[in-house]
Scaffold this motif. Structure first.
Motif, PDB file in Angstrom:
ATOM      1  N   THR A 125       0.830  -1.209   0.000  1.00 14.03           N
ATOM      2  CA  THR A 125       0.000   0.000   0.000  1.00 14.03           C
ATOM      3  C   THR A 125       0.859   1.251   0.000  1.00 14.03           C
ATOM      4  N   LEU A 126       1.916   1.253   0.779  1.00 16.15           N
ATOM      5  CA  LEU A 126       2.814   2.412   0.813  1.00 16.15           C
ATOM      6  C   LEU A 126       3.523   2.594  -0.518  1.00 16.15           C
TER       7      LEU A 126
ATOM      8  N   SER B 219       0.687   3.986  -3.023  1.00 16.15           N
ATOM      9  CA  SER B 219      -0.323   4.757  -2.280  1.00 16.15           C
ATOM     10  C   SER B 219      -1.225   5.563  -3.205  1.00 16.15           C
TER      11      SER B 219
ATOM     12  N   SER C  16      -5.229   5.072  -3.232  1.00 13.26           N
ATOM     13  CA  SER C  16      -6.140   6.164  -2.866  1.00 13.26           C
ATOM     14  C   SER C  16      -7.202   6.361  -3.930  1.00 13.26           C
TER      15      SER C  16
ATOM     16  N   GLN D 148      -4.501  10.267  -0.446  1.00 11.50           N
ATOM     17  CA  GLN D 148      -3.236   9.554  -0.395  1.00 11.50           C
ATOM     18  C   GLN D 148      -2.641   9.603   1.002  1.00 11.50           C
TER      19      GLN D 148
ATOM     20  N   VAL E  67      -4.153   6.934   3.128  1.00 10.09           N
ATOM     21  CA  VAL E  67      -3.628   5.616   2.771  1.00 10.09           C
ATOM     22  C   VAL E  67      -2.266   5.401   3.414  1.00 10.09           C
ATOM     23  N   ILE E  68      -1.391   6.424   3.334  1.00  8.32           N
ATOM     24  CA  ILE E  68      -0.055   6.298   3.921  1.00  8.32           C
ATOM     25  C   ILE E  68      -0.156   6.156   5.432  1.00  8.32           C
TER      26      ILE E  68
ATOM     27  N   GLY F  96      -1.198   2.607   6.300  1.00 10.24           N
ATOM     28  CA  GLY F  96      -0.092   1.682   6.114  1.00 10.24           C
ATOM     29  C   GLY F  96       0.938   1.773   7.207  1.00 10.24           C
TER      30      GLY F  96
END
Length: 695
Positions: free
Chosen positions: A138-139, A142, A146, A153, A156-157, A160
């Motif tokens: 995911t990172l 990202s 997103s 974004q 999302v970060i 993670g």
């Protein structure tokens, strides 16, 4: 029931939410995409699946190490593949995986609680590693995540990093003890958790790559997005507990790839399911069947598949470092020929002479007064007949045989062709017994040819006499073996070259020379013969070999057996055993298993001659005594029956299963039972009986 209802509800909700996506679905186009997948793509998908399942199988090594069970690496890899292959295909992976691990590893004394604890550790370790891999992926992607999830974004970060922080916190914990299914379990060390994460990566990344290459050209999606969607779909499928994660798995991909044509996307998922779920499911069924039957029939194929799926040397070294494998050495076994010989010379059962075949191994009584002889088929040990010992030693001997099977890591301990007394002891010890036929026995105190009931027998004997058949009897070692060998060869060619062993004798000169022989001569040459076992105490004679030419005059075999029975009676014997008629006499049984045996007897006569064998023995008007097969209750019946059948059908030249104890050859007993190793006769009980009959 609750989980099933929840999974069904989730599936219906997903179908309702995604109903618009299915409006353009064309099944013809979907199957056309499936049929259009190239062979190199399929082979690459299979290769990636093999890499993934090599990692999956290795979870079991870590899990059983955590509960303190050090088991052979091959068995652990086998259980891992089978448990995961069936668990992923059938759903309810924790329950199915626990059952499969227990059934496959029970020979290593793995209990259901052990299997449940290991399955829970496998699932939790996989989910933990999956979460870490998903967070990293995911990172790395990202921006795409997103856009796919409809969140910023930054969120999302942050999500993670939060998952990785929790993972790091777990890495810092050490020495925490848990109780899992009655087992004390320590949380894995930092090194072990990192290995679990590595296994998860080696599991899901090749699988996601396999799915990506199987997607048709119409699905435009990057590898990173497919990998992230695959991890999310895999987690959703596991939590749904539906077979193969069906519904939840597809739903995640339909949401994650909204622009992909639905027919192309479903075609790729179908191809992936066939390869990633279908092939391991078939392999898992093969491995589980192999473990349940234990017959060795599936072993060559299973071994080849295990070899093909074996991890690389480098990867195996990583697995071995996490769990040291210390397989227990096989138990030592000694062979005391004198004790076996003494038990044979005291036995009242003529069948004890099967010990001279050289294909048996032995479990000796603690009190040195008897033994159980057995053979091995696959992982099943099959004891032949009643214990050769005084009746008071039977319970102890049967129990020792069963313990011996466990010590050898045997799948099952079976007692074949035992009488009612031994069957009662087996039932008292918790075994299940099934009648497998009846043994024909003549009471020599009352046996004669008078009366109407043996009219047919008298007629058969007169037929042979009128045809010029002459019956000659020979003491042990005195029969013309060259002539007998020619008849045996002709008989064997008529049987397509098949001789039998284990439960009956076979023609081998040194073996035949041990016993009295009755020969039928016609026109100056041997046309048929029979050999007889004689019990150590002389009280019972029994048929062993029966061989004849195809053109033997009618009634010859009846005349041979009749002459032998009358010689046994003249010698003072009490019983003449015509041996068992398999599967006969079961018509009135209420047991389902025995009813199946009766159906085979009625309808399988053209394959085995079962009815003809019963008819031949019935002409002597014998008493019929039941014979039983004793085995563990439950599904062990199939493996027990197959193992006994294979041993009885095995030829004398076929290799025996390796064991810790060498088979006993006839020469080992020669100094104790009537014939020396140099061939000189020592006046054993069989010879004495024949000489007494002659006089």
């Amino acid at each position: 029931m609750t989980r099933t209802a929840t999974a069904t509800l989730c599936l219906l909700i997903a179908i309702h939410v995604l109903r618009d996506r299915f409006q353009g679905l064309s099944l013809d186009a979907t199957f056309a995409h499936v049929a259009g997948v190239s062979l190199p793509t399929v082979l690459l998908g299979i290769l990636l699946t093999a890499v993934s399942y090599a990692a999956i199988a290795s979870y079991d090594v870590l899990a059983f190490g955590l509960i303190g069970r050090r088991l052979p690496l091959r068995d652990l890899l086998r259980s891992g593949v089978a448990a995961t292959g069936l668990g992923q295909a059938l759903g309810f992976g924790l329950v199915v995986g626990s059952f499969v691990r227990w059934r496959i590893l029970r020979d290593q004394r793995v209990t259901p609680k052990d299997a449940a604890a290991a399955s829970a550790l496998v699932t939790s370790g996989f989910l933990l590693g999956l979460a870490a891999v998903f967070a990293v992926m995911t990172l790395l992607a990202s921006h795409s995540v997103s856009a796919m999830a409809g969140v910023s974004q930054v969120e999302v970060i942050a999500a993670g990093l939060a998952v990785l922080a929790i993972y790091a916190l777990l890495l810092s914990t050490r020495g925490i003890e848990l109780s899992l299914f009655g087992r004390k379990v320590f949380l894995p060390s930092r090194k072990l958790m990192l290995r679990q994460t590595l296994l998860a990566a080696l599991d899901v990344l090749p699988a996601g790559l396999a799915l990506w290459i199987l997607l048709p050209a119409g699905v435009e999606a990057s590898l990173g997005i497919v990998l992230i969607a695959y991890i999310a779909a895999l987690g959703a499928g596991l939590l749904s507990n539906t077979p193969g994660g069906i519904g939840a798995f597809e739903g995640v991909f339909l949401i994650a790839l909204p622009e992909a044509p639905v027919d192309s996307l479903l075609a790729g998922i179908i191809c992936f399911r066939l390869i990633y779920f279908g092939l391991p499911f078939c392999l898992a069924l093969l491995l589980l069947t192999d473990a349940e039957l234990g017959t060795g029939r599936t072993r060559p194929l299973a071994a080849a598949l295990r070899q093909a799926w074996r991890p690389t040397t480098k990867w195996r070294s990583v697995v071995r470092q996490s769990c040291t494998i210390d397989p227990a050495p096989p138990p030592s076994a000694t062979l005391d020929s004198s004790r076996i010989a003494q038990a044979i010379t005291k036995s009242h059962r003529a069948e004890a002479n099967l010990a001279f075949l050289g294909d048996k191994r032995f479990v000796l009584s603690q009190h040195a007064d008897g033994f159980v002889m057995y053979g091995q088929s696959g992982r099943t040990l099959v004891a032949m007949g009643d214990p050769v010992a005084p009746y008071g030693s039977w319970p102890e001997l049967i129990e020792r045989f069963r313990r011996h099977a466990v010590e050898l890591g045997s799948h099952n301990a079976v007692l074949y062709k035992i009488g009612p007394d031994a069957a009662a002891i087996c039932r008292a010890q918790g075994l299940r017994t099934d009648c497998i036929g009846h043994e024909a026995v003549l009471n020599l105190k009352t046996f004669d040819l008078a009366g109407s009931e043996r009219r047919d027998l008298r007629r058969k004997a007169r037929q042979a006499e009128k045809a010029g058949v002459e019956i000659q009897q020979h003491a042990p070692g005195q029969a013309p073996l060259q002539g007998l060998a020619e008849v045996a060869r002709i008989w064997r060619e008529g049987k397509r070259g098949r001789e039998r062993s284990f439960s009956t004798g076979h023609f081998e000169p040194d073996y035949v020379a041990r016993f009295p022989v009755f020969e039928a001569r016609h026109n100056g040459s041997c046309c048929a013969f029979i050999s007889l076992w004689v019990s150590g105490d002389g009280s019972e004679w029994a048929l062993d070999l029966m061989r004849n030419r195809a053109d033997v005059p009618a009634g010859t075999m009846h005349a041979l057996v009749l002459a032998a029975a009358m010689a046994a009676k003249a010698s003072g014997a009490l019983r003449f055993n015509l041996c068992m008629a398999p599967l006969s006499g079961l018509e009135e049984s209420t047991s389902r298993v025995e009813s199946i045996g009766h159906a085979v007897y009625r309808r399988g006569a053209r394959f085995h001659g079962l009815q003809g064998l019963r008819q031949f023995k019935s002409s002597f008007r014998p008493d019929w005594e039941p014979r039983y097969l004793a085995r563990r209750p439950g599904p062990a019946l199939i493996g027990a029956a197959v193992a006994a059948y294979r041993l009885c059908r095995k030829g004398p030249d076929e290799p025996q299963t390796a064991g810790t104890q060498p088979p006993l050859q006839s020469a080992h007993l020669s100094a104790y039972c009537g014939k020396a190793e140099d061939g000189a006769d020592r006046g054993g009980p069989a010879e004495a009986c024949v000489e007494q009959a002659r006089s």
